[in-house]
Each structure stands twice: as C-alpha cells, then as structure tokens.
Design an enzyme around this catalytic site. Structure first.
Site, PDB file in Angstrom:
ATOM      1  N   TYR A   8      15.256  -1.459  35.936  1.00  0.00           N
ATOM      2  CA  TYR A   8      16.307  -1.929  35.140  1.00  0.00           C
ATOM      3  C   TYR A   8      16.092  -2.543  33.586  1.00  0.00           C
ATOM      4  O   TYR A   8      15.148  -3.418  34.210  1.00  0.00           O
ATOM      5  CB  TYR A   8      17.622  -1.668  35.443  1.00  0.00           C
ATOM      6  CG  TYR A   8      19.154  -2.210  34.729  1.00  0.00           C
ATOM      7  CD1 TYR A   8      19.136  -1.075  34.423  1.00  0.00           C
ATOM      8  CD2 TYR A   8      20.162  -2.558  34.635  1.00  0.00           C
ATOM      9  CE1 TYR A   8      20.341  -0.136  33.727  1.00  0.00           C
ATOM     10  CE2 TYR A   8      21.183  -2.818  33.657  1.00  0.00           C
ATOM     11  CZ  TYR A   8      21.071  -0.923  33.071  1.00  0.00           C
ATOM     12  OH  TYR A   8      22.605  -0.834  32.537  1.00  0.00           O
ATOM     13  N   ARG A  14      24.318  -1.030  34.680  1.00  0.00           N
ATOM     14  CA  ARG A  14      24.883  -0.155  35.964  1.00  0.00           C
ATOM     15  C   ARG A  14      24.256  -0.016  37.091  1.00  0.00           C
ATOM     16  O   ARG A  14      23.391   0.461  38.255  1.00  0.00           O
ATOM     17  CB  ARG A  14      23.643   1.622  34.631  1.00  0.00           C
ATOM     18  CG  ARG A  14      24.934   1.575  33.837  1.00  0.00           C
ATOM     19  CD  ARG A  14      24.091   3.105  32.864  1.00  0.00           C
ATOM     20  NE  ARG A  14      24.727   3.572  31.767  1.00  0.00           N
ATOM     21  CZ  ARG A  14      25.113   4.731  31.748  1.00  0.00           C
ATOM     22  NH1 ARG A  14      26.244   4.853  32.732  1.00  0.00           N
ATOM     23  NH2 ARG A  14      26.001   4.177  30.648  1.00  0.00           N
ATOM     24  N   TRP A 104      30.370   0.615  24.096  1.00  0.00           N
ATOM     25  CA  TRP A 104      28.744  -0.940  24.173  1.00  0.00           C
ATOM     26  C   TRP A 104      28.442  -0.950  23.380  1.00  0.00           C
ATOM     27  O   TRP A 104      27.766  -1.814  22.640  1.00  0.00           O
ATOM     28  CB  TRP A 104      28.635  -0.931  25.285  1.00  0.00           C
ATOM     29  CG  TRP A 104      29.078  -1.246  26.923  1.00  0.00           C
ATOM     30  CD1 TRP A 104      29.245   0.333  27.988  1.00  0.00           C
ATOM     31  CD2 TRP A 104      29.460  -2.650  27.281  1.00  0.00           C
ATOM     32  NE1 TRP A 104      29.993  -0.438  28.842  1.00  0.00           N
ATOM     33  CE2 TRP A 104      30.159  -2.015  28.872  1.00  0.00           C
ATOM     34  CE3 TRP A 104      29.569  -3.511  27.106  1.00  0.00           C
ATOM     35  CZ2 TRP A 104      30.718  -3.252  29.212  1.00  0.00           C
ATOM     36  CZ3 TRP A 104      29.649  -4.196  27.938  1.00  0.00           C
ATOM     37  CH2 TRP A 104      30.978  -4.203  28.709  1.00  0.00           C
TER      38      TRP A 104
HETATM   39  N1  LIG Z   1      23.703   8.132  33.414  1.00  0.00           N
HETATM   40  C1  LIG Z   1      23.132   7.317  33.619  1.00  0.00           C
HETATM   41  C2  LIG Z   1      22.939   6.669  32.019  1.00  0.00           C
HETATM   42  C3  LIG Z   1      21.705   5.500  32.487  1.00  0.00           C
HETATM   43  C4  LIG Z   1      21.634   5.100  30.766  1.00  0.00           C
HETATM   44  O1  LIG Z   1      22.050   5.479  30.053  1.00  0.00           O
HETATM   45  N2  LIG Z   1      20.747   4.291  31.373  1.00  0.00           N
HETATM   46  C5  LIG Z   1      21.191   2.901  29.814  1.00  0.00           C
HETATM   47  C6  LIG Z   1      20.827   2.046  30.046  1.00  0.00           C
HETATM   48  S1  LIG Z   1      22.678   1.255  30.590  1.00  0.00           S
HETATM   49  C7  LIG Z   1      19.574   3.346  29.412  1.00  0.00           C
HETATM   50  O2  LIG Z   1      18.012   3.479  29.708  1.00  0.00           O
HETATM   51  N3  LIG Z   1      19.368   2.923  27.654  1.00  0.00           N
HETATM   52  C8  LIG Z   1      17.664   2.844  26.612  1.00  0.00           C
HETATM   53  C9  LIG Z   1      17.597   4.021  26.416  1.00  0.00           C
HETATM   54  O3  LIG Z   1      18.383   5.394  26.234  1.00  0.00           O
HETATM   55  O4  LIG Z   1      16.569   3.862  25.848  1.00  0.00           O
HETATM   56  C10 LIG Z   1      22.990   6.375  34.679  1.00  0.00           C
HETATM   57  O5  LIG Z   1      23.786   6.015  35.421  1.00  0.00           O
HETATM   58  O6  LIG Z   1      21.625   5.921  35.271  1.00  0.00           O
END
Ligand SMILES: N[C@@H](CCC(=O)N[C@@H](CS)C(=O)NCC(=O)O)C(=O)O
Length: 199
Positions: A8, A14, A104
């Site tokens: 992460y 999350r 956010w």
């Molecule tokens: N529904 C997914 C959502 C995952 C998600 O949106 N992660 C974000 C961080 S909180 C992410 O990877 N962001 C980077 C990107 O989209 O490039 C979960 O709960 O794991």
C-alpha cells in the site's frame, strides 16, 4: 509457512484494517509502503493498478475489504455465527461507505472543508446512532466477542478524529469502545509503534 506481503502507500487509509488484523492475530507480514514518486512506474504491475494488494505466497489479492475479510477469518474475527458474521460485514460496509464518501481528492482546501463539514453534519450522526444502537450495553459491536467491525471502528474513529476532533463526543459508548480496542495488547503495541502518517 504462508508469506504475507501487504502493499500500500505510506498511509493508514485502506490498508490499516488489515494491518490491525495482522497485529491482533500476531501474524508476521511485510508492510510494504510504496512511495508516490515510484507509483507510476509500478502501477501496471498490479492486477487493476490499485492498492492495497495482499501477496499471499506469490498470489496477488485485490480489494481492501476482501483482503481484510480473508485475514479476519484466519484471525477468528468474523463473528460467532452466520448472522453475527453478516452483522459484522454490514457494520464494516456501512463504515466504509461513509469513509469513501469523504472528498479526499478535493484540491481546494476551502471547498474540501465545507464538503467535510456538510458530510459530517448530514450523514455522520445517523451512522453513529446506528453504531451505538448496535452496541447497546454490550462490550463489542457484535455478540460477546471482538470482531473485525470493532477494529474497523477504531480505524475510522482515528481518521474521522483527524478531520473533525470530538466528532463522537455525543456517543460516549462508542468512545469507550475505542478505548476497549486500544486495550487489546497486540493492538496497543501496533498503534504505539506503527509509522506515523496523517491518514
Ligand atoms: N475498492 C478498492 C479501491 C482501491 C483504491 O482506489 N486505491 C487507491 C488508494 S486508496 C489507489 O490505488 N490509488 C492509486 C491509483 O489509482 O493510481 C479497495 O478498496 O481496495
């Protein structure tokens, strides 16, 4: 032996619920935190280009709540019956629905603050009433033992408090539940020693 790597960003976000469950169960895991500057070059190496991802003996598991539920099962935190399990699932989903509705990504700080105020005033009291009703005069949110819903309440409480300190002051039983979760020795140790991040 099963090897776990939780990947992460350097945030609670999350992934923190799964980290709590690892800590609670005393299961060793690699807590890999990707730097944002490195993310664009590795994003496409992950199944859907999103984190968190849990690597289990080389298999990549996606979706934060699927990961946490998988770990909660191993830790005995799902609930003591099918109905208790469904109740804990529902509590987690309700807390998560609220968490992901927080703006956010709003870049304008003034607009962001207004949106958060509005959300906390319009939606949060109902959620807190629901949680407190669920808790009643018991120790834990579901049945008579701790579940992953209690751990998630602590995770969310920490995050919501960072945004609006004192948001749960009118719900003393829920504040007492936070203290009860913090009283679990493995969790107290995790909370005290984890990397300090804003969210
Ligand atoms: N529904 C997914 C959502 C995952 C998600 O949106 N992660 C974000 C961080 S909180 C992410 O990877 N962001 C980077 C990107 O989209 O490039 C979960 O709960 O794991």
């Amino acid at each position: 032996m099963t090897c776990y790597k939780l990947i992460y960003f350097n945030m609670r976000g999350r992934a923190e619920l799964s980290r709590y469950i690892f800590a609670y169960a005393g299961i060793n895991f690699e807590d890999q935190r990707v730097e944002w500057k490195d993310w664009p070059s590795i994003k496409n190496t992950f199944p859907l280009g999103k984190l968190p991802v849990l690597e289990v003996n080389g298999f990549l598991l996606t979706q934060s709540l699927a990961i946490a539920r998988y770990l909660a099962k191993k830790a005995g935190l799902l609930g003591g019956s099918d109905l208790a399990t469904a109740q804990a699932d529902a509590l987690v989903d309700n807390l998560n629905d609220f968490t992901i509705s927080i703006p956010w990504r709003e870049n304008d700080p003034k607009i962001k603050a207004q949106k958060i105020d509005k959300l906390f005033q319009s939606h949060l009291p109902k959620l807190l009433d629901y949680l407190q009703r669920h808790l009643g005069d018991r120790e834990w949110l579901v049945g008579d033992s701790v579940t992953w819903a209690d751990l998630y309440w602590h995770v969310c409480f920490t995050t919501f408090s960072a945004l609006r300190p004192g948001f749960a002051d009118r719900h003393p039983a829920l504040c007492a539940l936070v203290k009860r979760v913090e009283g679990i020795p493995n969790l107290a140790q995790w909370i005290q020693n984890r990397p300090v991040t804003e969210f």
